[in-house]
Scaffold this active site. Structure first.
Site, PDB file in Angstrom:
ATOM      1  N   ASP A  28       0.844  -1.186   0.000  1.00  0.00           N
ATOM      2  CA  ASP A  28       0.000   0.000   0.000  1.00  0.00           C
ATOM      3  C   ASP A  28       0.881   1.238   0.000  1.00  0.00           C
ATOM      4  O   ASP A  28       1.823   1.355   0.810  1.00  0.00           O
ATOM      5  CB  ASP A  28      -0.906  -0.002   1.231  1.00  0.00           C
ATOM      6  CG  ASP A  28      -1.929   1.116   1.163  1.00  0.00           C
ATOM      7  OD1 ASP A  28      -2.939   0.933   0.493  1.00  0.00           O
ATOM      8  OD2 ASP A  28      -1.684   2.177   1.776  1.00  0.00           O
TER       9      ASP A  28
ATOM     10  N   ASN B 241      -3.044  12.726  -3.925  1.00  0.00           N
ATOM     11  CA  ASN B 241      -4.183  13.092  -4.782  1.00  0.00           C
ATOM     12  C   ASN B 241      -4.762  14.440  -4.381  1.00  0.00           C
ATOM     13  O   ASN B 241      -5.119  15.260  -5.228  1.00  0.00           O
ATOM     14  CB  ASN B 241      -5.259  12.011  -4.701  1.00  0.00           C
ATOM     15  CG  ASN B 241      -4.984  10.867  -5.652  1.00  0.00           C
ATOM     16  OD1 ASN B 241      -4.267  11.030  -6.622  1.00  0.00           O
ATOM     17  ND2 ASN B 241      -5.536   9.707  -5.364  1.00  0.00           N
TER      18      ASN B 241
ATOM     19  N   ASP C  11      -2.096   9.412 -10.705  1.00  0.00           N
ATOM     20  CA  ASP C  11      -2.028   8.314 -11.678  1.00  0.00           C
ATOM     21  C   ASP C  11      -0.601   8.103 -12.160  1.00  0.00           C
ATOM     22  O   ASP C  11      -0.153   6.965 -12.347  1.00  0.00           O
ATOM     23  CB  ASP C  11      -2.945   8.607 -12.862  1.00  0.00           C
ATOM     24  CG  ASP C  11      -4.418   8.539 -12.477  1.00  0.00           C
ATOM     25  OD1 ASP C  11      -4.708   7.975 -11.394  1.00  0.00           O
ATOM     26  OD2 ASP C  11      -5.260   9.044 -13.233  1.00  0.00           O
TER      27      ASP C  11
ATOM     28  N   GLU D  84      -4.597   2.404  -4.554  1.00  0.00           N
ATOM     29  CA  GLU D  84      -3.146   2.509  -4.418  1.00  0.00           C
ATOM     30  C   GLU D  84      -2.539   1.238  -3.839  1.00  0.00           C
ATOM     31  O   GLU D  84      -1.395   1.249  -3.385  1.00  0.00           O
ATOM     32  CB  GLU D  84      -2.801   3.718  -3.533  1.00  0.00           C
ATOM     33  CG  GLU D  84      -3.175   3.574  -2.066  1.00  0.00           C
ATOM     34  CD  GLU D  84      -4.598   4.040  -1.786  1.00  0.00           C
ATOM     35  OE1 GLU D  84      -4.924   4.261  -0.624  1.00  0.00           O
ATOM     36  OE2 GLU D  84      -5.384   4.157  -2.751  1.00  0.00           O
TER      37      GLU D  84
END
Length: 577
Positions: A450, A458, A467, A493
């Site tokens: 993770d 973000n 991205d 993610e």
């Protein structure tokens, strides 16, 4: 007898139009059946997973709400015990009683609030109930002389005759909250206690099921730490009578498809994490009748069947029209050939045969009367053209199938294996371990990875930058593993790595550390440095399927994140999760 008399009558062959209609219609229906069956199977699986997730979310929501409410009531009693008018003033004053009654009016979940002297005599209480009576032998009073107390559900004793009976005939039951009252020097002045209605607890659980999924049939059970039913009352009474109302939990938990009292259900369990001074050990089990859980699946199948029938009718009609369009010029040429045979002359050929190949055939038939060789050459040219078209169409179909396979197994953002492809690879590794693991001594492992604080990326830089970070992170992961390892995007993610053919836990941990170090050393444009938390788990001979392996890796990942992130944590089958 003449030879013609001995000749057998010619067998009547089906027409070109009927054959084309049959072939095209059958091929279209076969493709429709295969594609529809596959899409229906995928959609059915997704709906089933969604229903299971809804049941699990209901159990978790009910457990979280109930835990919060219990902790809030405990804190309220704890704050009441340190109020100045209780710490410094007389405990039997009208002020104390008025305060208790106002508290009870504000929170109707309290059936009784009272203050008792150190010897157990009730000095003041809401509604004046139990004043002058002794509660010295009650568990809540004994425990609250030392510390804040939260008691398990029990039936009313002294208050049973003072409160109105419940409309459904159930016995009056309470949950006790109590706290010591001490003066400025820490000496015990008394105990403040409260009895909360059990129906307050059950209404919280019922409210979650009605609010989140109305009309879905989902309900919830409350179990104590021994697995006995506390709610609903009907199951509690049935269990008390010796009936087997609860199925045997899978792996110690109620999860998946289970049979309650002879009826199939989808069920999920959540533990009550109340964070109160006393651990009640309650568990919330949400369940949904299988008939209602699978109702969307049945509706979807019915719609797919209806849609399939409509599509089949449309395809059949299209096949008939196409066969007619193709066969008409051929039939015209056949009639011309018959006239050539019967009339011994070349009649007028169709001016627009309808297709290039048919035009060539028409020209060949036109020249057939003059030269058999020219006719043969024309037919060979026609065959060559048809074979080239077949090869071209075959190549195009193979390319399209390869593209579809890539779309079905790859994540569109990172190009890694997607969750479905990872599940297939895990199933293959599980089967190989089952068959050869005991001989080779090697097992497969799973890493769950993770990206730490990815939501912050973000929020701060925007989703396009996020991205780009995921794509670069995927490249780092792919470059840090063996050729035989499988790197997949697990969701959001979160990534996963399947490590086949491991000698032991050390190999898995070393692989995880290699990935963690590589990510920590990599530079991500616009973001800078990034770290990851990794959960590691190995397959165990005791695993009945893939879920325990994934659950252990997920638990290890959670522990790595909880321990400060940028870490690797290993969970094995014999370690607590």
């Amino acid at each position: 007898m003449t030879p013609n008399a001995l000749a057998k009558p010619a067998r009547r062959l089906p027409s070109l139009r009927s054959q084309l209609s049959l072939v095209l219609g059958g091929l279209s229906l076969a493709i429709l059946t295969l594609v529809g069956g596959y899409l229906g199977s995928v959609a059915t699986d997704e709906i089933y997973i969604a229903q299971q997730a809804a049941v699990r979310a209901t159990a978790q929501s009910a457990a979280e709400l109930l835990a919060t409410q219990l902790r809030d009531r405990e804190r309220e009693i704890e704050l009441l015990s340190v109020a100045p008018y209780l710490v410094n003033g007389p405990l039997d004053s009208a002020l104390v009683r008025g305060t208790l009654e106002r508290r009870q009016a504000l929170h109707d979940e309290f059936a009784w609030l009272g203050v008792a002297a150190p010897d157990g005599t009730v000095l003041q209480a809401s509604g004046g109930m139990l004043m002058g009576r002794s509660v010295a032998q009650r568990d809540w009073f004994i425990a609250a002389r030392e510390h804040v107390y939260v008691g398990d559900v029990h039936e009313a004793k002294l208050l049973a005759t003072m409160l109105p009976a419940l409309p459904n005939g159930e016995p009056t039951r309470f949950i006790d909250f109590a706290a010591p009252i001490r003066d400025a020097e820490g000496r015990l002045r008394g105990v403040v206690g409260a009895h909360a209605h059990w129906r307050w607890v059950t209404s919280l659980v019922e409210g979650v099921t009605r609010r989140q999924h109305p009309g879905s049939g989902i309900d919830a059970l409350i179990l104590d730490r021994q697995g006995r039913v506390l709610y609903p009352e009907a199951l509690k009474l049935a269990q008390a009578a010796g009936k087997a109302v609860l199925p045997k939990p899978v792996g110690g938990r109620f999860e998946g498809e289970l049979v309650f009292d002879g009826k199939p259900y989808l069920a999920s369990e959540a533990t009550l994490q109340a964070r109160t001074h006393a651990d009640l050990g309650w568990r919330i089990v949400a369940r949904q009748p299988m008939e209602q859980a699978l109702r969307p699946v049945r509706d979807l199948r019915r719609e797919l069947v209806l849609l399939g029938l409509l599509a089949a009718a449309a395809l059949t009609l299209a096949a008939l029209l196409l066969a007619r369009r193709i066969s008409r010029p051929v039939e015209q040429l056949a009639r011309v050939a018959q006239r050539v045979q019967s009339e011994r002359r070349i009649p007028d050929f169709p001016e627009q045969p309808g297709a290039q190949e048919l035009a060539r055939l028409s020209e060949a038939m036109h020249a057939m009367a003059g030269s058999l060789l020219a006719t043969e050459q024309a037919l060979q040219q026609t065959n060559t053209t048809l074979e080239a078209q077949v090869q071209q169409r075959t190549a195009e179909l193979e390319a399209a199938n390869a593209a579809l396979e890539h779309l079905a197994t790859r994540d569109p953002l990172t190009g890694l294996h997607n969750r479905r492809s990872l599940d297939a690879r895990l199933a293959e590794a599980y089967a190989l371990d089952r068959r050869y693991g005991a001989v080779s001594g090697r097992v497969h492992g799973l890493l769950l990875i993770d990206a730490d604080h990815f939501k912050h990326i973000n929020d701060k830089f925007g989703h396009p930058v996020g991205d780009a970070v995921l794509r670069l992170l995927a490249e780092v992961l792919q470059a840090s593993v063996r050729v035989t390892d499988v790197v997949a995007r697990f969701g959001g993610e979160e990534f996963a790595v399947l490590l086949p053919e491991l000698a032991g836990a050390q190999d898995a941990v070393m692989a995880a550390e290699k990935i963690r170090t590589a990510v920590e050393a990599a530079f991500f444009p616009e973001v800078g440095r990034l770290t990851v938390s990794i959960g590691v788990s190995l397959a165990s001979p005791g695993d009945e399927d893939l879920r325990p392996l994934v659950a252990r890796a997920d638990a290890a990942l959670y522990e790595a994140k909880r321990g400060g992130r940028n870490a690797v944590v290993l969970k094995t089958a014999d370690a607590p999760t």
